[in-house]
Write a protein that holds these residues in place. Structure first.
Motif, PDB file in Angstrom:
ATOM      1  N   LYS A 162       0.835  -1.187   0.000  1.00 21.16           N
ATOM      2  CA  LYS A 162       0.000   0.000   0.000  1.00 21.16           C
ATOM      3  C   LYS A 162       0.881   1.254   0.000  1.00 21.16           C
ATOM      4  O   LYS A 162       2.096   1.180   0.202  1.00 21.16           O
ATOM      5  CB  LYS A 162      -0.916  -0.009   1.229  1.00 21.16           C
ATOM      6  N   ILE A 163       0.253   2.379  -0.214  1.00 20.71           N
ATOM      7  CA  ILE A 163       0.973   3.650  -0.145  1.00 20.71           C
ATOM      8  C   ILE A 163       1.614   3.782   1.237  1.00 20.71           C
ATOM      9  O   ILE A 163       0.981   3.516   2.262  1.00 20.71           O
ATOM     10  CB  ILE A 163       0.015   4.828  -0.408  1.00 20.71           C
ATOM     11  N   GLY A 164       2.882   4.158   1.252  1.00 16.28           N
ATOM     12  CA  GLY A 164       3.615   4.303   2.511  1.00 16.28           C
ATOM     13  C   GLY A 164       4.453   3.101   2.878  1.00 16.28           C
ATOM     14  O   GLY A 164       5.269   3.172   3.804  1.00 16.28           O
ATOM     15  N   ASP A 165       4.261   1.977   2.145  1.00 14.15           N
ATOM     16  CA  ASP A 165       5.093   0.790   2.376  1.00 14.15           C
ATOM     17  C   ASP A 165       6.411   0.925   1.625  1.00 14.15           C
ATOM     18  O   ASP A 165       6.519   1.643   0.620  1.00 14.15           O
ATOM     19  CB  ASP A 165       4.376  -0.469   1.900  1.00 14.15           C
ATOM     20  N   LEU A 166       7.421   0.199   2.097  1.00 12.38           N
ATOM     21  CA  LEU A 166       8.704   0.152   1.397  1.00 12.38           C
ATOM     22  C   LEU A 166       8.586  -0.740   0.167  1.00 12.38           C
ATOM     23  O   LEU A 166       7.699  -1.602   0.094  1.00 12.38           O
ATOM     24  CB  LEU A 166       9.788  -0.380   2.325  1.00 12.38           C
ATOM     25  N   PRO A 167       9.463  -0.577  -0.811  1.00 12.07           N
ATOM     26  CA  PRO A 167       9.460  -1.457  -1.980  1.00 12.07           C
ATOM     27  C   PRO A 167       9.699  -2.909  -1.574  1.00 12.07           C
ATOM     28  O   PRO A 167      10.262  -3.183  -0.508  1.00 12.07           O
ATOM     29  CB  PRO A 167      10.633  -0.928  -2.822  1.00 12.07           C
ATOM     30  N   PRO A 168       9.284  -3.857  -2.408  1.00  8.86           N
ATOM     31  CA  PRO A 168       9.536  -5.275  -2.111  1.00  8.86           C
ATOM     32  C   PRO A 168      11.032  -5.569  -2.066  1.00  8.86           C
ATOM     33  O   PRO A 168      11.827  -4.898  -2.735  1.00  8.86           O
ATOM     34  CB  PRO A 168       8.858  -6.007  -3.268  1.00  8.86           C
ATOM     35  N   VAL A 169      11.391  -6.573  -1.282  1.00  8.58           N
ATOM     36  CA  VAL A 169      12.807  -6.904  -1.074  1.00  8.58           C
ATOM     37  C   VAL A 169      13.077  -8.339  -1.497  1.00  8.58           C
ATOM     38  O   VAL A 169      12.326  -9.256  -1.138  1.00  8.58           O
ATOM     39  CB  VAL A 169      13.207  -6.722   0.397  1.00  8.58           C
ATOM     40  N   LEU A 170      14.167  -8.521  -2.241  1.00  7.61           N
ATOM     41  CA  LEU A 170      14.647  -9.855  -2.620  1.00  7.61           C
ATOM     42  C   LEU A 170      15.842 -10.205  -1.738  1.00  7.61           C
ATOM     43  O   LEU A 170      16.858  -9.516  -1.749  1.00  7.61           O
ATOM     44  CB  LEU A 170      15.058  -9.881  -4.094  1.00  7.61           C
ATOM     45  N   ASP A 171      15.705 -11.272  -0.972  1.00  8.01           N
ATOM     46  CA  ASP A 171      16.750 -11.735  -0.053  1.00  8.01           C
ATOM     47  C   ASP A 171      17.491 -12.892  -0.700  1.00  8.01           C
ATOM     48  O   ASP A 171      16.957 -13.980  -0.853  1.00  8.01           O
ATOM     49  CB  ASP A 171      16.076 -12.169   1.247  1.00  8.01           C
ATOM     50  N   ILE A 172      18.758 -12.656  -1.091  1.00  4.86           N
ATOM     51  CA  ILE A 172      19.576 -13.713  -1.692  1.00  4.86           C
ATOM     52  C   ILE A 172      20.825 -13.905  -0.848  1.00  4.86           C
ATOM     53  O   ILE A 172      21.619 -12.981  -0.676  1.00  4.86           O
ATOM     54  CB  ILE A 172      19.943 -13.401  -3.168  1.00  4.86           C
ATOM     55  N   GLU A 173      20.978 -15.125  -0.315  1.00  2.00           N
ATOM     56  CA  GLU A 173      22.087 -15.416   0.587  1.00  2.00           C
ATOM     57  C   GLU A 173      22.906 -16.623   0.184  1.00  2.00           C
ATOM     58  O   GLU A 173      24.076 -16.731   0.535  1.00  2.00           O
ATOM     59  CB  GLU A 173      21.542 -15.651   2.007  1.00  2.00           C
TER      60      GLU A 173
END
Length: 280
Positions: free
Chosen positions: A165-176
């Motif tokens: 929603k508005i005000g959320d951070l962009p999606p994150v890709l976690d690669i480890e």
């Protein structure tokens, strides 16, 4: 006939040089360790005094030196923006109690694990997602990428689970992790496919989370157009690098309302600057 006298060879005393070298080496090692300890105590003196002064409202079960490092870094970067990341491994969180580190350093944002691989949804995602919003945290969701699973299916798993929603951070890709049965080049192709599909769906460029070594060796140059969230827990690292937008610097924080240890992060900017990164 005169008896032949047999002269005994003089017994040589064992050389003392080896013994002297051994004691010299031992002295040097002990001296270096002692100086390192003294330097560590001096460097973290204020933080250590803080923790040993019982200003905390709870008993510290973790290593006090590790807690002192956390305090030292947070105090150094108190003008930047402090946040945390959580998953099902933190258990059920009492979000009404979550607000700061040691009642001194306010928490402004939280990154929440949503999915992993092509079919896993974090068991606490829905509760954490709603709890963070209700308690006015800037929130973001991340996907734990499994290198040996189809990247498009993994993107679909994230998309069907996370409603930004508005005000959320962009999606994150976690690669480890590195792949077991494909090349690094193939891995990079898969990562780009995930990033592209998620970007097209949410209309915002994702953030990439990874460890410092992974970042330097495989991602820094070829994915330079992306914002990076970098993990480095090294005890002697206390400075956030200019090219790290987010720095995950510890996994040993203690937060009110959370029973397990928590990862802490610093956003390399002010709270107002973090708002510019959120979805409009």
């Amino acid at each position: 006939m005169a008896k032949t006298t047999i002269r005994k060879s003089p017994i040589r005393k064992k050389s003392s040089k080896k013994r002297q070298s051994f004691f010299l080496l031992k002295f040097i090692v002990v001296s270096v360790l002692f100086l390192a300890l003294v330097f560590g105590i001096y460097h973290y003196r204020n933080a250590i005094l803080y923790y040993f002064s019982f200003k905390s409202d709870k008993v510290l079960k973790d290593d006090k030196i590790a807690q002192a490092r956390i305090h030292q870094i947070l105090d150094k970067y108190k003008d930047l923006t402090i946040g945390m990341d959580v998953s099902q491994y933190q258990g059920k969180i009492n979000w009404e109690e979550v607000d700061s580190v040691e009642n001194k350093f306010p928490l402004k944002f939280v990154l929440i694990r949503a999915t992993a691989g092509n079919n896993k949804e974090d068991s606490q995602f829905d509760s954490n997602w709603k709890g963070a919003k209700k308690n006015n945290f800037i929130r973001g969701a991340y996907h734990y990428y499994r290198p040996n699973e189809n990247s498009i299916e993994q993107a679909d798993n994230f998309i069907k689970t996370v409603k930004l929603k508005i005000g959320d951070l962009p999606p994150v890709l976690d690669i480890e992790k590195l792949p077991e049965n494909q090349s690094i080049d193939s891995l990079k192709v898969g990562l780009r496919r995930w990033l592209k599909k998620v970007d097209q769906h949410y209309k915002v460029k994702p953030i990439i989370y990874t460890g410092e070594r992974y970042y330097n060796d495989f991602l820094k140059d070829e994915f330079s157009e992306y914002t990076f969230w970098v993990a480095n827990y090294n005890f002697f690292v206390e400075n956030i690098e200019n090219d790290w937008q987010f720095w995950q610097f510890t996994e040993k924080a203690r937060i009110n309302g959370i029973n397990e240890n928590v990862d802490l992060n610093i956003y390399n900017g002010t709270p107002k600057m973090l708002l510019y990164l959120t979805i409009e």
